[in-house]
Design a protein around this motif. Structure first.
Motif, PDB file in Angstrom:
ATOM      1  N   ARG A  66       8.726  -9.924 -43.037  1.00 29.97           N
ATOM      2  CA  ARG A  66       9.682  -9.558 -44.082  1.00 29.97           C
ATOM      3  C   ARG A  66       9.035  -8.717 -45.173  1.00 29.97           C
ATOM      4  NH1 ARG A  66      14.476 -10.129 -41.595  1.00 29.97           N
ATOM      5  NH2 ARG A  66      14.638 -12.179 -40.592  1.00 29.97           N
ATOM      6  N   THR A  67       7.703  -8.806 -45.303  1.00 37.65           N
ATOM      7  CA  THR A  67       6.994  -7.964 -46.277  1.00 37.65           C
ATOM      8  C   THR A  67       6.439  -6.704 -45.621  1.00 37.65           C
ATOM      9  OG1 THR A  67       4.941  -9.221 -45.955  1.00 37.65           O
ATOM     10  CG2 THR A  67       6.412  -9.937 -47.730  1.00 37.65           C
ATOM     11  N   ARG A  68       6.924  -6.390 -44.419  1.00 38.47           N
ATOM     12  CA  ARG A  68       6.652  -5.142 -43.701  1.00 38.47           C
ATOM     13  C   ARG A  68       5.267  -5.080 -43.065  1.00 38.47           C
ATOM     14  NH1 ARG A  68      10.760  -1.775 -44.429  1.00 38.47           N
ATOM     15  NH2 ARG A  68       9.593  -0.155 -43.329  1.00 38.47           N
ATOM     16  N   GLN A  69       4.551  -6.188 -42.974  1.00 39.75           N
ATOM     17  CA  GLN A  69       3.275  -6.208 -42.281  1.00 39.75           C
ATOM     18  C   GLN A  69       3.505  -6.238 -40.764  1.00 39.75           C
ATOM     19  OE1 GLN A  69       0.294  -5.937 -44.025  1.00 39.75           O
ATOM     20  NE2 GLN A  69       1.780  -5.628 -45.676  1.00 39.75           N
ATOM     21  N   VAL A  70       2.683  -5.513 -40.020  1.00 38.62           N
ATOM     22  CA  VAL A  70       2.792  -5.486 -38.563  1.00 38.62           C
ATOM     23  C   VAL A  70       1.785  -6.474 -37.961  1.00 38.62           C
ATOM     24  CG1 VAL A  70       2.572  -4.102 -36.465  1.00 38.62           C
ATOM     25  CG2 VAL A  70       3.586  -3.110 -38.531  1.00 38.62           C
ATOM     26  N   VAL A  71       2.263  -7.330 -37.058  1.00 37.38           N
ATOM     27  CA  VAL A  71       1.433  -8.355 -36.429  1.00 37.38           C
ATOM     28  C   VAL A  71       1.508  -8.181 -34.912  1.00 37.38           C
ATOM     29  CG1 VAL A  71       1.039 -10.839 -36.148  1.00 37.38           C
ATOM     30  CG2 VAL A  71       1.907  -9.947 -38.330  1.00 37.38           C
ATOM     31  N   ALA A  72       0.369  -8.321 -34.249  1.00 42.24           N
ATOM     32  CA  ALA A  72       0.320  -8.292 -32.782  1.00 42.24           C
ATOM     33  C   ALA A  72      -0.328  -9.582 -32.288  1.00 42.24           C
ATOM     34  CB  ALA A  72      -0.461  -7.091 -32.284  1.00 42.24           C
ATOM     35  N   LEU A  73       0.355 -10.275 -31.385  1.00 40.56           N
ATOM     36  CA  LEU A  73      -0.152 -11.501 -30.776  1.00 40.56           C
ATOM     37  C   LEU A  73       0.038 -11.409 -29.272  1.00 40.56           C
ATOM     38  CD1 LEU A  73       1.658 -14.123 -33.081  1.00 40.56           C
ATOM     39  CD2 LEU A  73      -0.688 -13.295 -33.353  1.00 40.56           C
ATOM     40  N   ASP A  74      -0.704 -12.228 -28.517  1.00 40.04           N
ATOM     41  CA  ASP A  74      -0.389 -12.367 -27.098  1.00 40.04           C
ATOM     42  C   ASP A  74       1.075 -12.769 -26.974  1.00 40.04           C
ATOM     43  OD1 ASP A  74      -2.750 -11.569 -25.996  1.00 40.04           O
ATOM     44  OD2 ASP A  74      -3.554 -13.584 -25.711  1.00 40.04           O
ATOM     45  N   GLY A  75       1.731 -12.293 -25.918  1.00 44.55           N
ATOM     46  CA  GLY A  75       3.189 -12.265 -25.901  1.00 44.55           C
ATOM     47  C   GLY A  75       3.935 -13.512 -25.515  1.00 44.55           C
ATOM     48  N   HIS A  76       3.235 -14.612 -25.155  1.00 46.81           N
ATOM     49  CA  HIS A  76       3.955 -15.775 -24.648  1.00 46.81           C
ATOM     50  C   HIS A  76       3.505 -17.052 -25.349  1.00 46.81           C
ATOM     51  CE1 HIS A  76       5.906 -13.571 -21.344  1.00 46.81           C
ATOM     52  NE2 HIS A  76       4.795 -12.841 -21.369  1.00 46.81           N
ATOM     53  N   CYS A  77       4.459 -17.929 -25.555  1.00 47.26           N
ATOM     54  CA  CYS A  77       4.181 -19.210 -26.205  1.00 47.26           C
ATOM     55  C   CYS A  77       3.289 -20.065 -25.310  1.00 47.26           C
ATOM     56  CB  CYS A  77       5.492 -19.943 -26.490  1.00 47.26           C
ATOM     57  SG  CYS A  77       5.273 -21.556 -27.285  1.00 47.26           S
ATOM     58  N   PRO A  78       2.255 -20.696 -25.874  1.00 47.21           N
ATOM     59  CA  PRO A  78       1.348 -21.515 -25.057  1.00 47.21           C
ATOM     60  C   PRO A  78       1.960 -22.829 -24.577  1.00 47.21           C
ATOM     61  CG  PRO A  78       0.747 -21.662 -27.361  1.00 47.21           C
ATOM     62  CD  PRO A  78       1.811 -20.610 -27.272  1.00 47.21           C
ATOM     63  N   HIS A  79       3.152 -23.164 -25.054  1.00 45.63           N
ATOM     64  CA  HIS A  79       3.796 -24.412 -24.626  1.00 45.63           C
ATOM     65  C   HIS A  79       4.358 -24.285 -23.215  1.00 45.63           C
ATOM     66  CE1 HIS A  79       7.305 -27.470 -25.183  1.00 45.63           C
ATOM     67  NE2 HIS A  79       6.241 -28.062 -24.648  1.00 45.63           N
ATOM     68  N   MET A  80       5.357 -23.402 -23.030  1.00 40.08           N
ATOM     69  CA  MET A  80       5.955 -23.208 -21.704  1.00 40.08           C
ATOM     70  C   MET A  80       6.042 -21.744 -21.291  1.00 40.08           C
ATOM     71  SD  MET A  80       9.021 -25.989 -21.270  1.00 40.08           S
ATOM     72  CE  MET A  80       8.703 -27.758 -21.336  1.00 40.08           C
ATOM     73  N   GLY A  81       5.451 -20.872 -22.092  1.00 41.13           N
ATOM     74  CA  GLY A  81       5.379 -19.469 -21.689  1.00 41.13           C
ATOM     75  C   GLY A  81       6.577 -18.630 -22.039  1.00 41.13           C
ATOM     76  N   ALA A  82       7.427 -19.085 -22.958  1.00 39.21           N
ATOM     77  CA  ALA A  82       8.564 -18.269 -23.359  1.00 39.21           C
ATOM     78  C   ALA A  82       8.074 -16.983 -24.017  1.00 39.21           C
ATOM     79  CB  ALA A  82       9.454 -19.048 -24.332  1.00 39.21           C
ATOM     80  N   ALA A  83       8.859 -15.912 -23.848  1.00 37.39           N
ATOM     81  CA  ALA A  83       8.507 -14.612 -24.412  1.00 37.39           C
ATOM     82  C   ALA A  83       8.769 -14.617 -25.913  1.00 37.39           C
ATOM     83  CB  ALA A  83       9.299 -13.505 -23.737  1.00 37.39           C
ATOM     84  N   LEU A  84       7.724 -14.460 -26.704  1.00 35.60           N
ATOM     85  CA  LEU A  84       7.871 -14.507 -28.157  1.00 35.60           C
ATOM     86  C   LEU A  84       8.690 -13.340 -28.692  1.00 35.60           C
ATOM     87  CD1 LEU A  84       4.302 -15.695 -29.206  1.00 35.60           C
ATOM     88  CD2 LEU A  84       6.415 -17.032 -29.193  1.00 35.60           C
TER      89      LEU A  84
END
Length: 353
Positions: A66-84
């Motif tokens: 919301r403050t316009r910062q760009v974030v990059a993470l690995d794309g899937h949740c470590p719980h069950m692999g849902a696409a973030l």
């Protein structure tokens, strides 16, 4: 062997061997250089928006807080692999679309709604983060832990405020390393672009990830194009290249009193192919609001002049550098500089050097 002491031998077999031996990354589809790679144009990622990005075989989620910062993470949740990328942005954090697990900008899990404040699980749950930057109107992702250098820039404009515009996106049926050498292939200026010029490049490493090549150009007076622009040049033609990570290149070209700056931001795609953008860059200047759009439009025409003649060649090329000539010295220098850089494996981004 350093850049300045590269051989001038006439034996083409020897020259070919220098290009191919100890070849950990040049023109390989299973490896790439650790560095900055373009992800998305800045304007395509709005605050509160997340996007899936596949970069060199690895799936990432790219989101803007919301403050316009760009974030990059690995794309899937470590719980069950849902696409973030299907999740929601909650202030400066992102929530998984399946069970609403919440992750901060470092990838640390900070909330599991089903468990309340179950600190043991949260403390041990983290997604890999990747450094990002916004530069020349593009979002860039660093494919390692800590960036060694800023995102690719035009050396002549280092430290200057610039206006930049995206020109066009393109795909080519060859590796970015092969596409990059086109700009330092002295032979093709005559054979493809009908510019009968004598071009010699001098290579100098800007740093361990960037190689600059300046040229001395003579001749070409029989060319209509050279006759047209010759009155603008009191000295030799200005034409400078800088290669970053073997996949992004800048070009500075123009008459003595005015230079045009172009960036070709490339990244490898599966099967050793290329997708990229042409970026147009010019320094901010007085009355730039009115002048710079015109400068960037002219820059686009300059870029198109050199790009259009080569499209078909690089759609059909099957690169094998078996018979290099003495005149190909700059291409050998580029390959050698690239092969000394840190290589990562496709998909998992693990070091292979």
């Amino acid at each position: 062997m350093n850049i300045e002491s590269l051989t001038t031998a006439h034996d083409t077999d020897q020259l070919a061997g220098q290009t191919q031996e100890k070849n950990p990354v040049f023109n390989r589809s299973d490896r790439f250089v650790e560095g900055w790679y373009w992800a998305l144009p800045c304007h395509r990622l709005k605050p509160g928006q997340a996007k899936l990005l596949t970069l060199m075989g690895r799936e990432l989620v790219l989101y803007r807080t919301r403050t316009r910062q760009v974030v990059a993470l690995d794309g899937h949740c470590p719980h069950m692999g849902a696409a973030l990328a299907q999740g929601t942005i909650d202030g400066e954090t992102i929530r998984c679309p399946l069970h609403r697990w919440r992750f901060d900008q470092t990838g640390q899990c900070i909330e599991i709604p089903a468990c309340g404040q179950h600190h043991t699980i949260m403390a041990s749950t983290k997604i890999r983060p990747w450094p990002t930057a916004e530069h020349y109107g593009m979002i860039w992702v660093w494919t390692g832990d800590t960036p060694k250098h800023p995102p690719p820039y035009v050396p002549e404009l280092e430290g200057m405020d610039c206006d930049a515009a995206l020109s066009y996106r393109f795909e080519r049926n060859c590796h970015p390393n092969v596409l990059m050498i086109n700009a330092i292939d002295a032979h093709h200026f005559n054979s493809v672009h009908n510019l009968p010029l004598e071009v010699r490049f001098k290579a100098q490493a800007l740093n361990d990830n960037a190689l600059c090549l300046d040229n001395t150009t003579r001749g070409g007076e029989a060319s209509k194009f050279v006759k047209l622009i010759r009155p603008l040049y009191q000295k030799e033609v200005t034409y400078k290249m800088c290669y970053w990570y073997g996949s992004t290149g800048t070009v500075t070209v123009g008459p003595d009193f005015f230079h045009f700056h172009i960036m070709f931001a490339l990244r490898p795609t599966p099967g050793g192919k290329t997708e990229g953008w042409t970026l147009l860059i010019t320094p901010k200047r007085f009355a730039g609001r009115f002048m710079n759009p015109v400068v960037l439009w002219i820059t686009r025409q300059v870029a198109a002049y050199f790009a259009t003649g080569d499209i078909q060649v690089f759609q059909g090329i099957r690169f094998h550098f078996k018979t290099p000539l003495k005149a190909d010295r700059s291409i050998v220098q580029f390959a050698q500089h690239l092969n000394r850089q840190k290589a990562l494996s496709w998909g998992d981004w693990r070091s292979v050097t």
